[in-house]
Design an enzyme around this catalytic site. Structure first.
Site, PDB file in Angstrom:
ATOM      1  N   ARG A 148      65.451  64.963  13.176  1.00 51.29           N
ATOM      2  CA  ARG A 148      65.130  66.391  13.145  1.00 51.29           C
ATOM      3  C   ARG A 148      65.687  67.039  14.402  1.00 51.29           C
ATOM      4  O   ARG A 148      65.502  66.514  15.499  1.00 51.29           O
ATOM      5  CB  ARG A 148      63.606  66.555  13.098  1.00 51.29           C
ATOM      6  N   TYR A 160      58.938  76.507  20.539  1.00 48.10           N
ATOM      7  CA  TYR A 160      58.052  75.455  20.040  1.00 48.10           C
ATOM      8  C   TYR A 160      58.877  74.285  19.497  1.00 48.10           C
ATOM      9  O   TYR A 160      59.884  74.486  18.837  1.00 48.10           O
ATOM     10  CB  TYR A 160      57.128  75.990  18.938  1.00 48.10           C
ATOM     11  N   ASP A 211      62.833  72.137  11.327  1.00 50.76           N
ATOM     12  CA  ASP A 211      61.494  72.688  11.076  1.00 50.76           C
ATOM     13  C   ASP A 211      61.455  74.142  11.521  1.00 50.76           C
ATOM     14  O   ASP A 211      61.730  74.448  12.692  1.00 50.76           O
ATOM     15  CB  ASP A 211      60.462  71.858  11.866  1.00 50.76           C
ATOM     16  N   HIS A 213      58.647  76.028  11.176  1.00 48.14           N
ATOM     17  CA  HIS A 213      57.276  76.321  11.618  1.00 48.14           C
ATOM     18  C   HIS A 213      56.751  77.654  11.089  1.00 48.14           C
ATOM     19  O   HIS A 213      56.129  78.415  11.838  1.00 48.14           O
ATOM     20  CB  HIS A 213      57.191  76.300  13.149  1.00 48.14           C
ATOM     21  N   GLU A 237      62.261  72.767   6.746  1.00 53.81           N
ATOM     22  CA  GLU A 237      60.798  72.612   6.611  1.00 53.81           C
ATOM     23  C   GLU A 237      60.032  73.889   6.933  1.00 53.81           C
ATOM     24  O   GLU A 237      60.399  74.623   7.861  1.00 53.81           O
ATOM     25  CB  GLU A 237      60.384  71.489   7.573  1.00 53.81           C
ATOM     26  N   GLU A 263      52.635  70.265   5.551  1.00 55.65           N
ATOM     27  CA  GLU A 263      51.897  69.433   6.508  1.00 55.65           C
ATOM     28  C   GLU A 263      50.491  69.974   6.750  1.00 55.65           C
ATOM     29  O   GLU A 263      49.615  69.238   7.181  1.00 55.65           O
ATOM     30  CB  GLU A 263      52.668  69.282   7.830  1.00 55.65           C
ATOM     31  N   ARG A 284      54.931  67.608   2.115  1.00 55.53           N
ATOM     32  CA  ARG A 284      54.666  67.023   3.434  1.00 55.53           C
ATOM     33  C   ARG A 284      53.210  66.614   3.665  1.00 55.53           C
ATOM     34  O   ARG A 284      52.846  66.204   4.770  1.00 55.53           O
ATOM     35  CB  ARG A 284      55.048  68.044   4.519  1.00 55.53           C
ATOM     36  N   GLU A 340      57.916  61.105   8.620  1.00 51.04           N
ATOM     37  CA  GLU A 340      58.096  61.566  10.003  1.00 51.04           C
ATOM     38  C   GLU A 340      57.534  60.514  10.968  1.00 51.04           C
ATOM     39  O   GLU A 340      56.477  59.941  10.722  1.00 51.04           O
ATOM     40  CB  GLU A 340      57.352  62.896  10.200  1.00 51.04           C
ATOM     41  N   TRP A 403      52.086  81.363  13.014  1.00 49.17           N
ATOM     42  CA  TRP A 403      52.243  80.106  13.742  1.00 49.17           C
ATOM     43  C   TRP A 403      53.254  79.273  13.036  1.00 49.17           C
ATOM     44  O   TRP A 403      53.142  79.003  11.869  1.00 49.17           O
ATOM     45  CB  TRP A 403      50.898  79.370  13.798  1.00 49.17           C
TER      46      TRP A 403
HETATM   47  C1  CS2 Z   1      55.387  69.709  13.467  1.00 50.43           C
HETATM   48  C2  CS2 Z   1      54.174  69.258  14.218  1.00 50.43           C
HETATM   49  O1  CS2 Z   1      55.768  67.451  13.094  1.00 50.43           O
HETATM   50  C3  CS2 Z   1      55.959  68.580  12.672  1.00 50.43           C
HETATM   51  O2  CS2 Z   1      56.609  68.821  11.685  1.00 50.43           O
HETATM   52  O3  CS2 Z   1      55.247  70.823  12.680  1.00 50.43           O
HETATM   53  O4  CS2 Z   1      54.563  69.040  15.526  1.00 50.43           O
HETATM   54  C4  CS2 Z   1      53.025  70.229  14.210  1.00 50.43           C
HETATM   55  O5  CS2 Z   1      53.399  71.416  14.811  1.00 50.43           O
HETATM   56  C5  CS2 Z   1      51.848  69.637  14.863  1.00 50.43           C
HETATM   57  O6  CS2 Z   1      51.484  68.507  14.142  1.00 50.43           O
HETATM   58  C6  CS2 Z   1      50.734  70.651  14.943  1.00 50.43           C
HETATM   59  O7  CS2 Z   1      49.518  70.178  14.602  1.00 50.43           O
HETATM   60 MG    MG Z   2      56.350  70.675  10.855  1.00 49.52          MG
END
Ligand code: CS2
Ligand code: MG
Length: 403
Positions: A148, A160, A211, A213, A237, A263, A284, A340, A403
């Site tokens: 990634r 982030y 990702d 986010h 993602e 996720e 996910r 992951e 977020w």
């Molecule tokens: C991220 C994570 O792994 C991922 O794909 O999105 O780092 C996520 O932000 C954290 O698990 C937050 O809880």
């Molecule tokens: Mg993620």
């Protein structure tokens, strides 16, 4: 029958917080389950201690499905991250117990191995494209087949997913939520350049992932997906928040870049439309946040009917117990995609000794009976809970962003 005689929660912070449920039986066999919910750990701990553990005592630990139904259907207030993480912890612990009593690793109880190992992806990131790609090369040297890529957005400090350390980073790093700045325009401008440079430097064989986010609107995500098409991503993602599942229709209309999401999903109801309408390619959801192995099995079977494969969340805020459960699941289902693997720190690995191993870009859960993950309670007690939050994002004008 192995009767449940006691259960307790263990909260520990070997670098980050983890909540673990331990269920004891009258046969002397115990099982453990992960109940960690990043930034809300004590809420799940209380849900388990106050509302779940008292209902478990005296039950037959072999009745995994019935106990799942009892905790899910029997509660008036269903679903939600706290409830489902608590149910997940019970479910994992019961699979662990069943495996230990049978003398078999859990993947054998789930139908046996469908593959020789579980392909994982690592996280390469950096402030600049060059730094990110140096880091990616480091993963490739270690045998990773999927990576990634996240890079700093020029003009924005503290993007982030971008850290200083090559192998370890902790996203929840402050006592109260840290404020970061977000600019969609800058992000959309800089991201395609990262993948263009990545294909030039890393070649065509590696799987590349990204990702978002949840930071884009559906039409912005459609545009990014289109811009990334020449670089053939494995997936893009969390392109947009998924509460409104129909919004993925817009992304799909505009791009053939494969889409992954989920996720933060808690149950099949968070993705029923996404899967049924084939609006995504990878789901996910993972054991701890989506009701354990029992629920994830159903979700994956439903996804398989619609050409959707799995890509379980495996960040550091899921404990090694969840990683163990995910690996048994990954090995045993037909429609596995990728797992992951964001490595835990040596401190965390010492608290949770485990049988799973990494080699040649793949993880294997090992053949220890049960989940193959344990908790060293004495060591865990040396790391008391410490409140920690994930950051939040504000736009350049100060308004809150997703977020
Ligand atoms: C991220 C994570 O792994 C991922 O794909 O999105 O780092 C996520 O932000 C954290 O698990 C937050 O809880
Ligand atoms: Mg993620």
């Amino acid at each position: 029958m192995p009767k449940i005689i006691a259960a307790k929660t263990i909260v520990t912070c070997p670098g980050r917080n983890f909540v673990t449920l331990k269920i004891m039986t009258d046969e002397g066999v115990y099982g453990i389950g992960d109940a960690t919910l990043n930034g809300r750990e004590p809420a799940v701990e209380a849900y388990l201690s106050e509302h779940v553990i008292p209902c478990l005592i005296g039950r037959d630990a072999h009745q995994i499905e019935d106990i799942w139904q009892y905790l899910y259907r029997g509660a008036y207030w269903r679903r939600g991250p706290v409830t489902m993480a608590a149910i997940a912890a019970v479910d994992m612990a019961l699979w662990d117990i069943k495996g230990k009593i049978a003398g078999l690793p859990v993947y054998q109880l789930l139908g046996g191995a469908c593959r020789t190992g579980v392909m994982v992806y690592g996280h390469a990131n950096g402030e600049t494209i060059e730094e990110t790609l140096d880091n990616a090369a480091h993963y490739a040297e270690q045998g990773y087949k999927a990576i990634r890529l996240q890079t700093g957005v020029p003009g924005m400090s503290g993007t982030y997913g971008v850290s200083k350390d090559k192998m370890f980073y902790e996203p929840a790093d402050s006592d109260l939520p840290k404020e970061t700045i977000w600019s969609t325009e800058r992000y959309l401008r800089s991201t395609p350049a990262l993948f263009e440079a990545a294909r030039l430097r890393l070649g065509d064989d590696l799987h590349l992932l990204h990702d978002v986010h949840h930071r884009l609107t559906p039409i912005e995500a459609g545009r990014l997906g289109k811009d990334l098409e020449p670089y053939r991503l494995f997936w893009m993602e969390d392109a947009t928040p998924a509460e409104n599942q129909a919004s993925f229709r817009i992304i799909r209309q505009h791009t053939t870049t494969p889409l992954a999401v989920g996720e933060i999903f808690n149950s099949i109801w968070d993705c029923k439309q996404l899967i049924e309408e084939q609006l995504i390619d990878y789901i996910r959801a993972t054991a701890v946040h989506a009701g354990g192995i029992t629920h994830l099995k159903k979700l994956a079977a439903f996804a398989d009917l619609h050409h959707v494969r799995t890509g379980c969340h495996g960040a550091t805020d899921l404990s090694p117990v969840c990683m163990g459960a995910a690996l048994h699941f990954d090995l045993s289902i037909p429609n596995f995609g990728v797992q992951e693997y964001m490595r835990h720190t040596p401190e965390t690995d010492a608290v949770f000794p485990h049988a799973y191993t990494f080699s040649d870009g793949m993880l294997h859960p090992g053949d220890a009976p049960g989940l193959g993950v344990d908790i060293d309670e004495d060591l865990a007690a040396k790391y008391p809970y410490k409140r920690a939050y994930l950051p939040i994002a504000r736009r350049l004008d100060g308004s809150m962003h997703d977020w």
